[in-house]
Enzyme design. Structure first.
Site, PDB file in Angstrom:
ATOM      1  CE  LYS A 148      -1.482   2.789   2.306  1.00  0.00           C
ATOM      2  NZ  LYS A 148      -0.874   4.130   2.104  1.00  0.00           N
ATOM      3  N   GLY A 177       5.716   5.610   8.900  1.00  0.00           N
ATOM      4  CA  GLY A 177       4.902   6.830   8.845  1.00  0.00           C
ATOM      5  C   GLY A 177       4.818   7.469  10.222  1.00  0.00           C
ATOM      6  CB  SER A 178       2.556  10.029  11.562  1.00  0.00           C
ATOM      7  OG  SER A 178       1.296   9.396  11.578  1.00  0.00           O
ATOM      8  CB  THR A 179       4.157   8.616  16.499  1.00  0.00           C
ATOM      9  OG1 THR A 179       5.569   8.546  16.263  1.00  0.00           O
ATOM     10  CG2 THR A 179       3.856   7.980  17.835  1.00  0.00           C
ATOM     11  N   GLY A 193       0.696   5.031  13.342  1.00  0.00           N
ATOM     12  CA  GLY A 193       1.276   3.770  13.839  1.00  0.00           C
ATOM     13  C   GLY A 193       0.498   3.231  15.037  1.00  0.00           C
ATOM     14  CB  CYS A 222      11.911   9.026   9.773  1.00  0.00           C
ATOM     15  SG  CYS A 222      10.478   8.687   8.805  1.00  0.00           S
TER      16      CYS A 222
HETATM   17  C1  SIN Z   1      13.023   7.473   6.493  1.00  0.00           C
HETATM   18  O1  SIN Z   1      13.029   8.696   6.489  1.00  0.00           O
HETATM   19  O2  SIN Z   1      12.114   6.839   7.033  1.00  0.00           O
HETATM   20  C2  SIN Z   1      14.070   6.644   5.820  1.00  0.00           C
HETATM   21  C3  SIN Z   1      15.355   7.309   5.692  1.00  0.00           C
HETATM   22  C4  SIN Z   1      16.442   6.368   5.254  1.00  0.00           C
HETATM   23  O3  SIN Z   1      16.285   5.158   5.122  1.00  0.00           O
HETATM   24  O4  SIN Z   1      17.529   6.875   5.053  1.00  0.00           O
END
Ligand code: SIN
Length: 493
Positions: A186, A241-243, A246, A297
């Site tokens: 997805k 994705g976001s907390t 999640g 992230c």
């Molecule tokens: C991410 O931002 O979730 C992944 C970053 C990465 O694998 O370098």
């Protein structure tokens, strides 16, 4: 000249605009569609089926049927398919990068880097497929023998984000297919084209019918997510994705007690000690902050700089940032592309004005890029950051550097750990004992020392606290798709 539009694709069949179930390209049963836009120009680039729970359950049924035979394939065979897929990614890297740039906004150079990164997971897990093995366990009871072996868990649902639309697919799906699981993907609604291009290549690599299925959706994402979570045939769910989302998925998965891995939000501290080499600190910060325009992230969300080097670092960093060209990712020489969403620009502007309200001093940028239609924000540097600002608690997810001053190692560890999440972190120091001490003290899943990039297929990726659980990549990545079975044998006469 760089390619500019999907018309410039060398291999036209890499542009697919339908979902994919049981080896067929399919529309939504409802006939509904959604559009995908280029964030640099706001031009519509594709229209895709808006699929919902019905299609998600069909995809799961196809994957479940395929699992019955796929789990019997040898690891050597699965490794061959993965290696071939990796080679195909590399030989079509220019086309894949173009699709990625047009739907996500990142520069063509970065997009090409992501394709290489994505292919590396396929190659890595091709190797790992054949390294899955159990143990012979010394028994306490002399009339018993005990051994363990590992088996694929079953159908894996892989929910991938818009910030790395190719690499996050292969990091999850490469591990799942290597382990012997079949998959339902997805991809994020903003960036489905990269995933669909991957299907074309995976098919060409030889993966059997039903092992790969893709649901495209934007507005019905919550419905699809819930269907995948509640379907008992799905034995594993992996989400990046976001907390907030999640937590929701974890609660929806509890009814069927699925194996889960969650790679959720971070708030990475980037710590520069007085003894750091200035150039190393600046270049690492550019990498940690400006990759994908700050939308990773593990982006350096809180840049802590020790008092003795604070002003020097702020000045050197600002000078370096001024040299970065901002613009559409398809333009030559551009280093910082647009953000992927309009709401990302709004959020960043809100964080900047909140910082100003609490005493922050904007020394560079601070506003949208003038004369551009797309979602562009000027690279921004803010001094005098403090614990009262929103950015201290929340990811800004934009090219905004907030500089916090600190005095001692103890102080910075306390400030860095004072948050609910713990994904990435960075330490810049020439003092190796200090690097060890701080690495051990930080409440995070990953630490980069004297560098600004934590991404490597052979290194486990994941967090602690509310950044989630489970690891992707590394030796650990494939374990997320396996379960251990133990066998106890009576050897008494
Ligand atoms: C991410 O931002 O979730 C992944 C970053 C990465 O694998 O370098």
């Amino acid at each position: 000249m760089s390619p500019k539009s999907l018309n410039d694709l060398k291999r036209k069949d890499l542009l697919q605009t339908k979902g994919y179930i049981n080896e067929e390209w399919v529309d939504a049963a409802s006939g509904k569609t959604f559009d995908v836009y280029d964030p640099a120009t706001l031009d519509k680039i594709a229209t895709l089926p808006e699929m919902g729970a019905e299609e998600a359950n069909q995809a799961v049924a196809a994957a479940d049927t395929a699992f019955k035979s796929y789990k019997q394939t040898t690891a050597r065979q699965r490794a061959r398919w993965l290696r071939k897929w990796s080679d195909l990614c590399l030989s079509h890297a220019d086309d894949l990068a173009l699709i990625l740039t047009l739907e996500n906004g990142k520069t063509l150079t970065e997009a090409k880097g992501e394709v290489i990164y994505a292919a590396s997971f396929l190659e890595w897990f091709a190797g790992e497929a054949e390294r899955v093995h159990g143990e012979v366990v010394p028994p306490a009871n002399p009339s018993q023998r005990i051994l363990t072996f590992k088996q694929p868990v079953g159908v894996a649902a892989c929910l991938s984000p818009w910030n790395f639309p190719i690499a996050m697919i292969t990091r999850k799906v490469g591990a799942a297919l290597a382990a012997g699981c079949t998959t339902v993907w997805k991809p994020a609604g903003e960036t489905p084209l990269s995933a669909l291009a991957q299907v074309t290549l995976a098919r060409e690599a030889g993966f059997p019918k039903g092992t790969i299925n893709v649901i495209t959706t934007l507005d019905l994402v919550a419905e699809v997510g819930e269907a995948l979570c509640r379907n008992k045939l799905v034995r594993k769910l992996s989400f990046t994705g976001s907390t907030r989302v999640g937590k929701l998925l974890a609660s929806q998965c509890s009814g069927t007690v699925k194996k889960l891995s969650l790679e959720l939000g971070g708030n990475s501290p980037f710590i520069v000690f007085d003894d750091a080499k200035l150039e190393t600190a600046v270049e690492a910060c550019i990498m940690a902050k400006f990759r994908n325009s700050g939308q990773t992230c593990v982006t350096a969300n809180r840049v802590f700089v020790q008092k003795g080097i604070y002003d020097k670092f702020a000045e050197a960093l600002t000078t370096r940032i001024k040299s970065l060209k901002v613009g559409p990712g398809t333009e030559d020489g551009v280093f910082v592309g647009p953000l992927t969403h309009e709401r990302a620009v709004e959020k960043a502007l809100n964080h900047i004005s909140d910082a100003k309200k609490h005493g922050g001093q904007v020394i560079l940028g601070g506003a949208p890029l003038p004369d551009h239609k797309g979602y562009f924000l000027q690279p921004t540097v803010i001094k005098n950051m403090n614990q009262d600002m929103i950015t201290t608690r929340e990811e800004t997810f934009a090219p905004v550097v907030g500089l916090y001053e600190f005095e001692t190692e103890e102080d910075v560890i306390e400030m860095a750990n004072d948050c609910d999440v713990g994904l990435g972190s960075f330490i810049i120091t020439e003092n190796i004992p200090r690097a060890w001490r701080v690495t051990e003290a930080l409440e995070v899943g990953m630490v980069g020392v004297n560098l600004g990039l934590l991404s490597a297929c052979e290194s486990p990726f994941g967090g602690v606290k509310q950044s989630g659980y489970g690891r992707e990549g590394g030796r650990q990545g494939i374990e997320e798709y396996l379960s251990v079975k133990s066998m106890l044998i009576n050897v008494a006469n």
